[in-house]
Scaffold this motif. Structure first.
Motif, PDB file in Angstrom:
ATOM      1  N   ASP A  86      98.465  37.338  10.694  1.00 44.99           N
ATOM      2  CA  ASP A  86      99.202  38.505  11.185  1.00 44.99           C
ATOM      3  C   ASP A  86      99.476  39.425   9.990  1.00 44.99           C
ATOM      4  O   ASP A  86     100.272  39.088   9.112  1.00 44.99           O
ATOM      5  CB  ASP A  86     100.504  38.055  11.829  1.00 44.99           C
ATOM      6  N   SER A  87      98.814  40.564   9.943  1.00 44.58           N
ATOM      7  CA  SER A  87      98.927  41.461   8.787  1.00 44.58           C
ATOM      8  C   SER A  87     100.339  42.006   8.602  1.00 44.58           C
ATOM      9  O   SER A  87     100.703  42.419   7.508  1.00 44.58           O
ATOM     10  CB  SER A  87      97.924  42.610   8.897  1.00 44.58           C
ATOM     11  N   GLU A  88     101.158  42.000   9.642  1.00 47.17           N
ATOM     12  CA  GLU A  88     102.558  42.426   9.507  1.00 47.17           C
ATOM     13  C   GLU A  88     103.358  41.420   8.672  1.00 47.17           C
ATOM     14  O   GLU A  88     104.301  41.786   7.983  1.00 47.17           O
ATOM     15  CB  GLU A  88     103.206  42.567  10.887  1.00 47.17           C
ATOM     16  N   LYS A  89     102.990  40.148   8.766  1.00 44.61           N
ATOM     17  CA  LYS A  89     103.733  39.095   8.068  1.00 44.61           C
ATOM     18  C   LYS A  89     103.219  38.838   6.653  1.00 44.61           C
ATOM     19  O   LYS A  89     103.908  38.263   5.836  1.00 44.61           O
ATOM     20  CB  LYS A  89     103.679  37.803   8.880  1.00 44.61           C
ATOM     21  N   GLN A  91     101.560  41.218   3.894  1.00 52.33           N
ATOM     22  CA  GLN A  91     101.097  42.566   3.573  1.00 52.33           C
ATOM     23  C   GLN A  91     100.466  42.653   2.193  1.00 52.33           C
ATOM     24  O   GLN A  91      99.461  43.294   2.011  1.00 52.33           O
ATOM     25  CB  GLN A  91     102.261  43.548   3.701  1.00 52.33           C
ATOM     26  N   ASP A  92     101.046  42.005   1.221  1.00 52.42           N
ATOM     27  CA  ASP A  92     100.544  42.103  -0.155  1.00 52.42           C
ATOM     28  C   ASP A  92      99.988  40.751  -0.570  1.00 52.42           C
ATOM     29  O   ASP A  92     100.705  39.761  -0.603  1.00 52.42           O
ATOM     30  CB  ASP A  92     101.681  42.518  -1.088  1.00 52.42           C
TER      31      ASP A  92
END
Length: 188
Positions: A86-89, A91-92
């Motif tokens: 999940d790219s929201e969880k 990010q970096d």
């Protein structure tokens, strides 16, 4: 409980002991991998070329181990390469390393001892990670192991759905340095 010490493998003998322990657990006990064609009783893959091996020792006995795969360009990190994230969880990923191949010898898996092993391991991983400017760790674990990590006050959180990975269903997980540090302060 005797004193546990976790440290980076510092000799070929320690590295081989860790790779043999991984073979015992992942090939023989859990059948996640097939035996090597060359007959060697070690578990090793190309990610080990970009990893640091840690052992947890009770006196002279290796009772647990893991590897820390450092950020690298050629291969990346296994969880990011093969799992739905999940790219929201997450990010970096710049300062992210992956903890994998966590083993605890079968005769050492008492609940309280395993918690102590995991805490000792994470403390040393945190200390060594500072040298590489790592500020978060990812991995892939089954639901029961995730509960065990959280009972150990290692607040790893899922960053994707439960999915089939390395022989069983696992969650991709994340622990941020700031959350780990806050948890240590909270539990003093």
């Amino acid at each position: 409980m005797k004193s546990l010490k976790c440290h980076l493998s510092s000799s070929v003998a320690e590295q081989n002991a860790i790779l043999r322990q991984r073979y015992d657990v992942f090939v023989e006990e859990f059948n996640f991998f097939t035996p090597r064609e060359d007959g060697q009783r070690i578990e090793y893959d190309t990610y080990d070329d970009h990893a640091l091996l840690f052992g947890v020792w009770e006196q002279d006995l290796l009772i647990a181990s893991c590897r820390l795969i450092l950020p690298n360009t050629p291969l990346g990190l296994p969880t990011l390469n093969t799992m739905v994230i999940d790219s929201e969880k997450l990010q970096d990923i710049q300062q992210t390393a992956e903890i994998s191949r966590i083993t605890v010898a079968s005769d050492q898996r008492a609940f309280r001892k395993t918690i102590k092993v995991l805490q000792t391991m994470q403390k040393e991983i945190n200390r060594v990670s500072a040298n590489y400017e790592i500020n978060q760790w990812i991995g892939a674990v089954g639901p029961r192991f995730l509960r065990l990590l959280n009972q150990s006050r290692l607040l790893y959180r899922p960053i994707g759905p439960l999915q089939f990975h390395v022989g069983t269903e696992r969650y991709p997980i994340l622990l941020r340095l700031q959350d780990y540090t806050a948890s240590l302060k909270e539990n003093r």
